[in-house]
Structure formats: structure tokens, C-alpha cells
Design a protein around this motif. Structure first.
Motif, PDB file in Angstrom:
ATOM      1  N   PHE A 108       0.825  -1.220   0.000  1.00 28.89           N
ATOM      2  CA  PHE A 108       0.000   0.000   0.000  1.00 28.89           C
ATOM      3  C   PHE A 108       0.850   1.257   0.000  1.00 28.89           C
ATOM      4  O   PHE A 108       0.340   2.356  -0.245  1.00 28.89           O
ATOM      5  CB  PHE A 108      -0.949   0.001   1.205  1.00 28.89           C
ATOM      6  N   THR A 133      10.617   0.815   7.070  1.00 24.87           N
ATOM      7  CA  THR A 133      10.707  -0.539   7.616  1.00 24.87           C
ATOM      8  C   THR A 133      10.752  -1.573   6.479  1.00 24.87           C
ATOM      9  O   THR A 133      10.713  -2.761   6.734  1.00 24.87           O
ATOM     10  CB  THR A 133       9.511  -0.863   8.532  1.00 24.87           C
ATOM     11  N   ASN A 135       8.827  -1.767   3.056  1.00 22.55           N
ATOM     12  CA  ASN A 135       7.970  -1.524   1.892  1.00 22.55           C
ATOM     13  C   ASN A 135       8.098  -0.109   1.354  1.00 22.55           C
ATOM     14  O   ASN A 135       8.093   0.109   0.144  1.00 22.55           O
ATOM     15  CB  ASN A 135       6.514  -1.817   2.251  1.00 22.55           C
ATOM     16  N   ALA A 236       1.694   0.264  12.283  1.00 25.53           N
ATOM     17  CA  ALA A 236       3.112   0.498  12.605  1.00 25.53           C
ATOM     18  C   ALA A 236       3.204   1.901  13.203  1.00 25.53           C
ATOM     19  O   ALA A 236       3.151   2.074  14.418  1.00 25.53           O
ATOM     20  CB  ALA A 236       3.982   0.345  11.373  1.00 25.53           C
ATOM     21  N   GLY A 238       0.827   4.052  12.789  1.00 29.65           N
ATOM     22  CA  GLY A 238      -0.566   4.397  13.103  1.00 29.65           C
ATOM     23  C   GLY A 238      -1.210   5.291  12.060  1.00 29.65           C
ATOM     24  O   GLY A 238      -2.412   5.565  12.120  1.00 29.65           O
ATOM     25  N   SER A 239      -0.446   5.716  11.077  1.00 27.31           N
ATOM     26  CA  SER A 239      -0.961   6.637  10.065  1.00 27.31           C
ATOM     27  C   SER A 239      -2.058   5.976   9.225  1.00 27.31           C
ATOM     28  O   SER A 239      -3.140   6.540   9.046  1.00 27.31           O
ATOM     29  CB  SER A 239       0.187   7.109   9.171  1.00 27.31           C
ATOM     30  N   LEU A 240      -1.791   4.783   8.721  1.00 27.02           N
ATOM     31  CA  LEU A 240      -2.754   4.081   7.863  1.00 27.02           C
ATOM     32  C   LEU A 240      -4.112   3.959   8.560  1.00 27.02           C
ATOM     33  O   LEU A 240      -5.157   4.248   7.970  1.00 27.02           O
ATOM     34  CB  LEU A 240      -2.194   2.697   7.497  1.00 27.02           C
ATOM     35  N   SER A 297       7.975  -5.133   9.021  1.00 26.74           N
ATOM     36  CA  SER A 297       7.343  -3.946   8.428  1.00 26.74           C
ATOM     37  C   SER A 297       6.511  -3.179   9.456  1.00 26.74           C
ATOM     38  O   SER A 297       6.235  -2.000   9.264  1.00 26.74           O
ATOM     39  CB  SER A 297       6.470  -4.347   7.240  1.00 26.74           C
ATOM     40  N   LEU A 298       6.111  -3.858  10.526  1.00 30.93           N
ATOM     41  CA  LEU A 298       5.300  -3.180  11.560  1.00 30.93           C
ATOM     42  C   LEU A 298       6.130  -2.850  12.801  1.00 30.93           C
ATOM     43  O   LEU A 298       5.581  -2.450  13.832  1.00 30.93           O
ATOM     44  CB  LEU A 298       4.114  -4.067  11.961  1.00 30.93           C
ATOM     45  N   ALA A 346       2.967  -8.632   7.806  1.00 31.06           N
ATOM     46  CA  ALA A 346       1.940  -7.690   8.286  1.00 31.06           C
ATOM     47  C   ALA A 346       0.541  -8.250   8.023  1.00 31.06           C
ATOM     48  O   ALA A 346      -0.372  -8.074   8.838  1.00 31.06           O
ATOM     49  CB  ALA A 346       2.097  -6.328   7.611  1.00 31.06           C
TER      50      ALA A 346
HETATM   51  C1  LIG Z   1       2.852  -3.901   4.816  1.00 32.84           C
HETATM   52  C2  LIG Z   1       2.578  -2.808   5.791  1.00 32.84           C
HETATM   53  N1  LIG Z   1       1.391  -2.720   6.362  1.00 32.84           N
HETATM   54  C3  LIG Z   1       1.081  -1.759   7.255  1.00 32.84           C
HETATM   55  C4  LIG Z   1       2.005  -0.797   7.627  1.00 32.84           C
HETATM   56  C5  LIG Z   1       1.600   0.223   8.649  1.00 32.84           C
HETATM   57  O1  LIG Z   1       1.598   1.516   8.233  1.00 32.84           O
HETATM   58  P1  LIG Z   1       1.569   2.756   9.214  1.00 32.84           P
HETATM   59  O2  LIG Z   1       3.006   3.087   9.521  1.00 32.84           O
HETATM   60  O3  LIG Z   1       0.887   3.814   8.447  1.00 32.84           O
HETATM   61  O4  LIG Z   1       0.830   2.365  10.469  1.00 32.84           O
HETATM   62  C6  LIG Z   1       3.274  -0.818   7.042  1.00 32.84           C
HETATM   63  C7  LIG Z   1       4.267   0.195   7.386  1.00 32.84           C
HETATM   64  O5  LIG Z   1       5.393   0.165   7.020  1.00 32.84           O
HETATM   65  C8  LIG Z   1       3.576  -1.847   6.096  1.00 32.84           C
HETATM   66  O6  LIG Z   1       4.776  -1.941   5.504  1.00 32.84           O
END
Ligand SMILES: Cc1ncc(COP(=O)(O)O)c(C=O)c1O
Ligand SMILES: [Zn+2]
Length: 409
Positions: A108, A133, A135, A236, A238-240, A297-298, A346
Motif C-alpha cells: 500500500f 521498515t 515496503n 506500525a 498508526g498513520s494508515l 514492516s510493523l 503484516a
Molecule cells: C505492509 C505494511 N502494512 C502496514 C504498515 C503500517 O503503516 P503505518 O506506519 O501507516 O501504520 C506498514 C508500514 O510500514 C507496512 O509496511
């Protein structure tokens, strides 16, 4: 022409020009894009959106860029799958999976980087950078290449091979820092202060973060112009999570979907669960953690938007869960076995938490539920490699095939 009036402090409301600025000079609160929703409401319609290309830019009125010269690899409009087989295993009757592996660099992050890099070009930057992290590294390297920009990508030095090669192939300056993500991020804040680069998730964060709203927009459109009842989102920084909520609110505000209360649930790994732990212990103060999980990634121990994620969960009557490493592996395998989708760690976290939230009764089993699968398993193969059946190797003849007893008698 943009519908963004200004950047606005989330805490004190102070407004700023739309530059590469991310923190309030008065109260140190984070800045966010502020839109003219009245004007958007007049100009936007379902028909107008439906007539446009199947990428994130079909929702352009609600994205923080000025022109239409998009830096794009046709990100977005990924499949929303009705997950009946997985639903049956979990006792859920209305389950959907949003498969964001189907993006140009298979996560994403292409949504947020498409927006951040487009805005960076509008502001005249020639260098794209990030603290990642994994991606995000792939995405910044690719979108920087697509725009002909210089690229500086900072990652923890112990990332999975698939993430490292998935960045290197686009020929960025890839810097592996001996430390965890929070240390990488601290270094990058310093670098961003010294060099005039567009750091997508630091000084470009008010633009970058808005890209995640498109996951909510697409979901609503794909459900036939209505919001889901409940969503499960990996966390991760928390933005998403906060932006999926915001995207739904905006679609209601401009009249594209009916008003509805959505419940937002967070999914984290047990080895890095600052948000879930704070939620479960009913506090709004975070204790930063040192991550130790296969869900690299998280692995953000001190999440920038953790406070806002927590508030969103509480205010929407949602919840939060966490998954251990073995549960993450089982989650990846369960999604693959039931729905044919190979998610990264993730995604394993999301599915494992979805299962726990369904079992505990936190989730309504008959409500329209969307689980967000945000990255592909091909980048984190080492997480599952030792947990799969082995290949049956045979000689190239019928006797050998039948002697292997793969077909029930
Ligand atoms: C595959 C995946 N999902 C979810 C997230 C979480 O994103 P956020 O940092 O916006 O919470 C990440 C963050 O790197 C990610 O790589
Ligand atoms: Zn402020």
C-alpha cells in the motif's frame, strides 16, 4: 487547482502554507491538509469518479496536490475480495479482504509515495528520501526512479532479502543503518533538517499520509458506495489506521456515501505492540518498546501517530489485538489456503488478529468487515519457508508419480 486550503495543526489549529512543513511552530503538533469540503461537495459526484481511470487519482479532489501532472505507476484500485472461505473458518458471514499486494511495488505504500512524490515535484524538489521498515523503501526507490529524482533510502540493516533487493533494483542510495527503525527515523529527522530533500514520511508527511485515505475510498466504492461496518488494519506508525477512518468520514461529509458509524480495529505483533498494549491497559500514554518480531514492516516501537490511532479506536468503539510470531505464520498460511492470497508478515498479523477478534466476540460476526492486506508475501519468504510442506520430487514417469501416493486410493 487544489481543494486544500492550508496545512493545519491538529492540536491548536494554526494554519500554514502548503510547503514541506510537518510540525507546528507553536505547539509541536503534527500538520495535516485542510480541505474546502463545501466546494468539494459541489464539484464531486459518483458519476465523475466512475468515469476516471482505475487508480488513486480518481479521488483527486480529496488528495493534497495542486496539478494533474501525477507521478504515477497506476497505483490503487486493488481488488476487494469477498472472503467466504476464510469467513467460514472464522464464523464470519460478511468478510472482505482488500488485497493491496496488487500495487506496482506490491504494498500500500505506493499510494502514499505517489502522492508525496507528486507533491515533492510540485514543490521543486529533486531528491526523494525516506526512513523505512521495508515496503516504503521499495516504493520510494521505484517512484523516485519513475520521476527521474535522486533517491536516498534509509532502512534498518537487518531487513528481509526480498525488501532489500526490492529496493536495490531501482538503483537508489540504500543506507542500511545498524539499529532499529526508531533509530533510523531519528537519524533521518537530522538528515532532513540539514539537506533540502523531500523525505516522504518526515517533512512531506502531511501529503504522504493522505494517500492512505484512498484505501477507504476504494473500499466504499467497491462495496457499492457504502462504508463497511468494521475494519481491521495493521498498525506500525498508526498513520494508515487513522487515514482509513478519515477517508470514510470525508466520503460521508461530501455526500458520496450515507452516514454510518464504523468501528476501527488495530492489529499489531506481540513483539511490537505499543498501540494494542496501551488500548488493552486503558491508558492513552505510550510506552515505547524495542521491537522483536518477524513482522519487521510493523516494527515501530515509538509510533508517530500512535496517539491518534488509539483515539480513533476508542472513539469508534473499536478494539485492538496482537499476534505472536507463530500466530503470524499461521495467519499467512490461513489466508493463502482459504483465499489464494500470499501476504507478508503484516498480513499474517492482520489475519491472526482478525481471528482473535472474531473469536472473542469483539467483532460482530455478521457485520460487513474489511481486513486490509497491505503487502505481499514474496518479500518475506523467510518467515514461512520452514513452515511449509516440502516438494515431492519424482522421476519423470507414471510409476514414480503413483508410487508417491499423492492421489487417494
Ligand atoms: C505492509 C505494511 N502494512 C502496514 C504498515 C503500517 O503503516 P503505518 O506506519 O501507516 O501504520 C506498514 C508500514 O510500514 C507496512 O509496511
Ligand atoms: Zn499547533
Amino acid at each position: 487547482m487544489s481543494y486544500v486550503k492550508a496545512l493545519k495543526c491538529r492540536e491548536c489549529g494554526q494554519e500554514y502554507e502548503k510547503t514541506a512543513k510537518y510540525v507546528c511552530e507553536f505547539c509541536f503538533g503534527p500538520l495535516e491538509a485542510a480541505y474546502d469540503y463545501e466546494k468539494i461537495k459541489k464539484d464531486i459526484s459518483r458519476e465523475k469518479i466512475a468515469s476516471r481511470s482505475l487508480n488513486i487519482w480518481r479521488y483527486r479532489e480529496l488528495l493534497p496536490v495542486e496539478g494533474t501532472n501525477y507521478n504515477t505507476l497506476e497505483e490503487g484500485y486493488t481488488p476487494l475480495i469477498k472472503a467466504d472461505r476464510l469467513g467460514r473458518e472464522l464464523g464470519m458471514t460478511n468478510l472482505y479482504v482488500k488485497n493491496d499486494c496488487a500495487n506496482p511495488t506490491h504494498s500500500f505504500k505506493d499510494r502514499v509515495v505517489a502522492v508525496a512524490s507528486t507533491r515533492a515535484l510540485e514543490l521543486g524538489f529533486d531528491t526523494l528520501a525516506c526512513a523505512s521498515t521495508g515496503n516504503l523503501a521499495n516504493s520510494v526507490a521505484a517512484y523516485g526512479a519513475r520521476a527521474g529524482m535522486k533517491r536516498y533510502v534509509f532502512i534498518p540493516s537487518n531487513l528481509e532479502k526480498g525488501k532489500v533487493i526490492g529496493a536495490l533494483i531501482y538503483d537508489p542510495n540504500l543506507i542500511g543503518v545498524n539499529g532499529n527503525y526508531d533509530e533510523v527515523n531519528r537519524l533521518c529527522s537530522e538528515v532532513a533538517g540539514k539537506y533540502k530533500w523531500a523525505f516522504v514520511n518526515i517533512n512531506m508527511r502531511p501529503y504522504y499520509s493522505e494517500g492512505s485515505k484512498t484505501l477507504a475510498f476504494e473500499t466504499a466504492e467497491q462495496l457499492g458506495w457504502k462504508a463497511p461496518d468494521q475494519v481491521v488494519v495493521p498498525v506500525a506508525s498508526g498513520s494508515l489506521l487513522t487515514k482509513i477512518w478519515k477517508g470514510n468520514q470525508e466520503f460521508m461529509k461530501v455526500g458520496l456515501i450515507p452516514e454510518k458509524k464504523i468501528r476501527v480495529f488495530a492489529a499489531q505483533a506481540s513483539g511490537c505492540s505499543p498501540v494494542t498494549t496501551a488500548f488493552k491497559s486503558k491508558t492513552d500514554t505510550f510506552r515505547p518498546v524495542k521491537p522483536n518480531t518477524i513482522a519487521k514492516s510493523l516494527a515501530i516501537g515509538n509510533p508517530a501517530d500512535g496517539y491518534y490511532a488509539l483515539r480513533t479506536i476508542a472513539e469508534t468503539n473499536g478494539g485492538a489485538e496482537m499476534a505472536s510470531d507463530p500466530e503470524i505464520v499461521e495467519g499467512i498460511k490461513l489466508l493463502a489456503r482459504t483465499e489464494g492470497i500470499f501476504a507478508e508478515t503484516a498480513g499474517g498479523v492482520t489475519i491472526a488478529c482478525l481471528k482473535k477478534l472474531a473469536e472473542s466476540g469483539a467483532l460482530n460476526k455478521d457485520a460487513v468487515t474489511v481486513a486490509y492486506i497491505t503487502g505481499t508475501g514474496l518479500k518475506t519468504q523467510e518467515a514461512v519457508a520452514d513452515h511449509l510442506k516440502s516438494v515431492t520430487v519424482i522421476q519423470p514417469n507414471m510409476e514414480a508419480f503413483e508410487a508417491a501416493h499423492l492421489v487417494p486410493a
